[in-house]
Design a protein around this motif. Structure first.
Motif, PDB file in Angstrom:
ATOM      1  N   GLU A   1       0.860  -1.238  -0.021  1.00 22.12           N
ATOM      2  CA  GLU A   1       0.036   0.163  -0.179  1.00 22.12           C
ATOM      3  C   GLU A   1       0.881   1.424   0.061  1.00 22.12           C
ATOM      4  O   GLU A   1       1.783   1.376   0.596  1.00 22.12           O
ATOM      5  N   SER A   2       0.295   2.146  -0.829  1.00 28.00           N
ATOM      6  CA  SER A   2       1.006   3.717  -0.621  1.00 28.00           C
ATOM      7  C   SER A   2      -0.143   4.655  -0.181  1.00 28.00           C
ATOM      8  O   SER A   2      -1.314   4.585  -0.429  1.00 28.00           O
ATOM      9  N   PHE A   3       0.363   5.784   0.426  1.00 30.41           N
ATOM     10  CA  PHE A   3      -0.522   6.693   0.867  1.00 30.41           C
ATOM     11  C   PHE A   3       0.349   7.897   1.001  1.00 30.41           C
ATOM     12  O   PHE A   3       1.478   7.985   1.011  1.00 30.41           O
ATOM     13  N   THR A   4      -0.360   8.950   1.224  1.00 32.58           N
ATOM     14  CA  THR A   4       0.256  10.558   1.147  1.00 32.58           C
ATOM     15  C   THR A   4       0.169  10.985   2.493  1.00 32.58           C
ATOM     16  O   THR A   4      -1.057  10.656   3.372  1.00 32.58           O
ATOM     17  N   VAL A   5       1.022  11.749   3.194  1.00 33.01           N
ATOM     18  CA  VAL A   5       0.870  12.464   4.604  1.00 33.01           C
ATOM     19  C   VAL A   5       1.617  13.685   4.073  1.00 33.01           C
ATOM     20  O   VAL A   5       2.732  13.707   3.917  1.00 33.01           O
ATOM     21  N   GLY A   6       0.932  14.670   4.198  1.00 32.91           N
ATOM     22  CA  GLY A   6       1.316  16.209   3.636  1.00 32.91           C
ATOM     23  C   GLY A   6       1.643  15.977   2.137  1.00 32.91           C
ATOM     24  O   GLY A   6       0.897  15.303   1.456  1.00 32.91           O
TER      25      GLY A   6
END
Ligand SMILES: [Zn+2]
Ligand SMILES: [Zn+2]
Length: 411
Positions: free
Chosen positions: A168-173
């Protein structure tokens, strides 16, 4: 009409564009709060690299604060707490690789969790041993009576839990985070964090030898500016007595760093039985295999994206112990950055002191305080150095009528 020389005002867009381009270099700061694997150590022989279990803090260029793992190093981070991004975005993102004690034990002692205005986003995987909300359950279990004096209701900060899976990938800021499974008993996630200042790959608790997961590790580390890898065991231990324990070695780290074209390797998760001298030797060997290697050290700060060098590492001044000005004539032999041997006559003007063995006719009381004044003849005449020490041992002296007094300097 005479032509008027054109002067740009500060609020004109073209000048702002220029100022922005030249003044805002994206910089990320990675701090090591805990680097020891398995269990904390307070053995003086492990003091220099540090005894707290895994906890790292990454401040991305946009001010986003990301914490990696919640080992006992987390308590130290909490005690030096500053609101993320100067309080503008008071939320913190905490990535937890897995649920072994050394990666969660700092949670109940992390004081910012007890402060109402703070907001924490936790990310970890669903364990087949725990099911839904695994990390939340880990919190609750850790703080259940009688293991801890207060329960979860005492934690006033907002807490949000997000399950992530390998792949999985996700963005933080403005930063991108990718998780990948690693080879470790009961599972472990590695994280790759892409910031505008550079890429950090965090792969602790991982044993090589599973083809698919070895490939995951290379994907995490691909082109990373900083590749933090499990280096708990020696290559010999990894092949024999510690095979199957779920950890790696400096040699594997160097191999993966080369294959993945990572720029700097950081040896991490030092064995609790590895003394500072053993870690020194591991680091020396790793540097023969790969150009840019550091051994993770508590208090170490790595800056990414700084002009000039892409990666700058700063060792903690506070861990060099008590320091005093002195003047000792000295000859120094070493190796230059470029790998050449050198020898140089110089004067040591600042020396760090942990302790001494002093021969005395008097018998001081054990665990009492001693004032020690030393004369240090040097280039500019005699100087005196004052130290306060604490008597930690008393042995028979080498001279008749003397005792050998072991002193640890405290001030
Ligand atoms: Zn661990
Ligand atoms: Zn583990």
């Amino acid at each position: 009409m005479l032509p008027v020389p054109r002067v740009l005002a500060w609020n004109e867009p073209s000048l702002w564009g220029f100022a922005r381009r030249t003044m805002t270099v994206p910089i990320a700061k990675l701090s090591f709060w805990g680097v020891r694997g398995s269990t904390p150590t307070v053995d003086p022989a492990t003091w220099r690299y540090g005894g707290n279990t895994p906890c790292l803090e990454l401040i991305a260029p946009d001010g986003t604060q990301i914490i990696l793992d919640c080992g006992t190093g987390l308590r130290m981070l909490g005690s030096r707490w500053a609101a993320p991004n100067g309080g503008k975005t008071p939320e913190t993102h905490i990535l937890v690789t897995h649920y072994h004690w050394d990666h969660i034990q700092g949670i109940p002692f992390f004081s910012p969790l007890y402060v109402e205005n703070n907001e924490f986003h936790f990310y970890s995987f669903r364990s087949k041993f725990l099911g839904r909300d695994s990390l939340k359950q880990v919190f609750e279990a850790q703080m259940a009576l009688p293991y801890f004096p207060v329960d979860m209701s005492a934690m006033n900060a907002k807490r949000k839990f997000k399950e992530v899976d390998g792949g999985e990938s996700f963005t933080v800021g403005e930063n991108n985070v990718t998780a990948r499974w690693l080879n470790h008993p009961q599972g472990c996630l590695g994280f790759r964090i892409e910031t505008p200042a550079g890429i950090v790959a965090y792969a602790t608790d991982n044993e090589p030898g599973d083809a698919k997961l070895d490939e995951s590790l290379r994907e995490l580390a691909a082109g990373a500016d900083i590749f933090i890898n499990d280096a708990q065991f020696t290559p010999e231990q990894l092949e024999t007595t510690r095979k199957g324990w779920g950890h790696s070695s400096w040699l594997e780290g160097a191999r993966v760093a080369r294959q993945a074209e990572a720029k700097t390797l950081v040896l991490f998760h030092h064995d609790p039985d590895s003394t500072d001298r053993m870690v020194d030797s591991i680091l020396r060997q790793a540097r023969e295999e790969f150009d840019s290697v550091f051994a993770a050290s508590e208090g170490m700060v790595v800056t990414l994206g700084a002009p000039g060098d892409r990666v700058q590492a700063h060792m903690p001044g506070t861990r060099t112990a008590l320091r005093r000005e002195a003047q000792f004539q000295a000859k120094v032999c070493g190796v230059t950055e470029g790998g050449k041997d050198f020898e140089e006559e110089t004067v040591v003007r600042d020396i760090s002191l942990q302790g001494a063995l002093i021969s005395l006719k008097h018998m001081p009381r054990l665990q009492s305080e001693l004032q020690v004044t030393m004369e240090t003849p040097g280039a500019d005449g005699v100087q005196s150095m004052n130290l306060r020490g604490y008597v930690v041992r008393i042995d028979a002296g080498a001279e008749k009528g003397h005792v050998a007094v072991g002193v640890v300097f405290t001030d």
